[in-house]
Design an enzyme around this catalytic site. Sequence first.
Site, short mmCIF file in Angstrom:
data_model
loop_
_atom_site.label_atom_id
_atom_site.label_comp_id
_atom_site.label_asym_id
_atom_site.label_seq_id
_atom_site.Cartn_x
_atom_site.Cartn_y
_atom_site.Cartn_z
N HIS A 45 -1.15 -7.13 5.77
CA HIS A 45 -2.31 -7.22 6.66
C HIS A 45 -1.93 -7.86 7.99
O HIS A 45 -2.69 -8.64 8.55
CB HIS A 45 -3.46 -7.99 5.99
CG HIS A 45 -4.07 -7.24 4.85
ND1 HIS A 45 -5.07 -7.76 4.07
CD2 HIS A 45 -3.80 -6.01 4.34
CE1 HIS A 45 -5.40 -6.88 3.13
NE2 HIS A 45 -4.64 -5.81 3.28
N ASN A 89 0.83 -1.20 0.00
CA ASN A 89 0.00 0.00 0.00
C ASN A 89 0.86 1.26 0.00
O ASN A 89 0.55 2.24 -0.68
CB ASN A 89 -0.93 0.00 1.21
CG ASN A 89 -2.02 -1.05 1.09
OD1 ASN A 89 -2.44 -1.42 0.01
ND2 ASN A 89 -2.47 -1.54 2.23
N TYR A 124 -0.07 -9.12 -2.72
CA TYR A 124 0.45 -7.81 -2.30
C TYR A 124 1.95 -7.70 -2.57
O TYR A 124 2.45 -6.63 -2.93
CB TYR A 124 0.17 -7.57 -0.82
CG TYR A 124 -1.25 -7.12 -0.55
CD1 TYR A 124 -1.59 -5.78 -0.58
CD2 TYR A 124 -2.24 -8.05 -0.27
CE1 TYR A 124 -2.89 -5.37 -0.34
CE2 TYR A 124 -3.55 -7.65 -0.04
CZ TYR A 124 -3.86 -6.31 -0.07
OH TYR A 124 -5.16 -5.90 0.15
#
Length: 827
Positions: free
Chosen positions: A286, A236, A295
């Site tokens: 996460h 992210n 990811y």
Amino acid sequence: MFKSSSPRFDRRALLRAGGGASLAFTLTGTAAAGTALSPAPAAAQLGEQGAGAEDEFARLRARWRELVLGSGFRPTAEPFKSRLADLGRQAAEWRAEMRPAAGSLWPDAVWADPEPDTDSESYGFSDKIQVSATRLLTMATAYVQPGTGLTGDTGLRADVLTGMDHLVERVYNERQQRYGNWYNWQIGAPQALLDSCVLLFDQLGADRVARLVAAVDHFVPDSAVARYEGTSTGANRVDLCRVLALRGLVGRSSAKVALARDALSPVFPYVTGGDGLYRDGSFVQHRNVAYTGSYGAVFLGGLGLLFTLLADSTWQITDPGRQIVLDSVEHAWAPFLHNGLVMDCVSGRAISRGLPKNAKPGAAPQDDHVRGHSIIASIALMAQGASAAERSRWRGMVKGWLHRDRYRPALTDSALDVPRLARLREIEDDDAVRPLPEPHGHRLFAAMDRAVHRRAGWTAALGMASRRIAHYEYGNGENARGWHTGSGMLSWWADGHDGQYSDAFWPTVDPYRLPGTTVSMKRLTDGHGGNWGQPVPDADWVGGATDGSYAAVGQDLRGPFSTLKTRKSWFFADEEIVCLGAGISCADGTAVETVVDNRNLGADGDPLLVVDGHPQDDRSAARTRTARWAHLAGHGGYYFPAGAQLHTRRETRTGRWSDINAGGSDKEFSRRYQTLSMHHGTDPEGEEYAYVLLPAASRARTAAYAASARGRLTILANDADRQGIRLPRIGVTAVNFWTAGEAGTLTADGPCSVLVREKRDGTAVLCVADPSRSREELRIRWEHPVASVLSKPSTVTAVETGSSLGLRFAGLQRTGGTTQTVKVRLR
């Protein structure tokens, strides 16, 4: 609506616009077509002035165009010709269906009710904002790419600009408060809009650019990367930095580009907990989900793009931590790539995506090969900025994967966009690049409870769960039945079976009978246990020891949402994986099974199953047989050291991707399965099992192994305290000690995993690990004459040699479960 860190379906796939080579000409124009906007707010006024700064912004915008469009290929040659034509057809479809309205740009992508309940924080569908921005990017790409049939179409350009104006004026602006999924506002929509801005930059006009950057500044302020926490970590954070960098280039702000560069620095160092890269090669997102293949792929791909974009510029990334990422290409990503695919055990929710709703006929599923191809293309891009030695090696690895992927060859993968395809084609066409084979050996990833074992002709991967790593991740309706994927699922691929888990496996497999697992048949609800990796077992002893060739791996298994408890061990060797289980206890009031294997036979596969030399002509039925060995034609063999009551089932199973993913297709798939299992009864107490998996073994080889097993395999112990084996032909003794005890020639005064390998040169290595991360001090004794210790880690604080070897370790709880290796000279 969605309070998660990801949308209901594959949010990142929405950003994959078709692409191709950058144009040999420059589109020009001064008038900005489309709906006029009100004057830009002062806060959005553009940044640096001056010819020098503007020249560099323009140079990097041109570089980004090349990165997102591709370069170095002929648009009239296949497969690019067809891919570009498909892009044009898709763009034409989106163009024809676009109907700007109060709460939407397309009728099937409504982002808001015209009369919303403003008191509801879940009002609206923010994912449709991202969908709309991505469709506009597809249209913009078709306009600038050659060979799309819409190249340079001024009407298409006007429609794109109209759509951008509508989106910014109606919803994506500095007056709008965020609702729904944060990702759509901070990453999904701005990435697509900024990419469109770069492609059409000369046609935008200053006012339109000012409006867009004001919106991006509103939703992605500098504070979004002020702290390395929450939704601003790992992949992210890389995505957020990409938004900031492009916002800086479009809005001519050196400060924004510099912020993007500097905000990347926290992703480089190894972490010891939570999200990011670990020293052992693990990648977690996460907080507690193994995510190298999903990811992690975004993390690697995004860094590859930003490294290349900012190279040799004012904002070049010079942080020395950058080398950690480069090292991780081989240390973290390559181990999970096999013949073009990336293993499902590190792809989290992505395993459930398959086909989306309303997928077009012939559309490729988002399977392990598609995810693998994306990572391979990212490695090809990373190679451009690596050292000469790394570049040569990585390009050879890429070419090897391309050559070995026969199930879904990357260069014909319709899901692979043009720029990535172009990077792979360039390597394939380079005669100076020699394809490298898969390496042999074992990799144990203690920080994410995963293991990978490679041998000639086969590869295996193991997925486990502990207090540190979740049983599975469910979120946004994805991966609804992944409950047991962390219960010791043992995946394996033999030559010719690289589609084993690609061919509609996840919607059709029995989720209670995943290969290698021990499970309670207690019925679970979809998404049982909660969202985002909440289901975590109360177990610490998960991991093992390895010398890089062989391994002892164990799991103190606590069944998800069950009273099931058992100790499971896997011993990885040259042609076999020895699988032991003990202390199997459960009080759920349901049956308990250990699934020896569950092979996907395809839509109509019917290979012959042989048990103890007898062909099973009734292989379509379910039966229980007393077995010493079994063989499944074309797949491999199984040996049962003490014999077993083997339950066999051949069945056709039907399922839909929508069964396991709210965004999945309703199309039905049927696949044949061969299940081999051992039943432990209802509410067992202290049950055990033992079997040997022989991947890729022929029927004759399996029978020969069974006949000679007493000379090649000794089970030293198999109970709730210790599980261990001796493989005399390769000089390996390995024991997982769940408590203090002894097995064979090994003794431990506490929980640990020990592997000893005696070599023909008169030396031996002892590999010791503390998977529970609980031992301040540990003593190991090996009853074998030892002359001297040749090397040892700092954790060894005392040594005793002579008629036996004694070792004292200190501080193992601080080693993260990694293997401590001692090399000795034998007497």
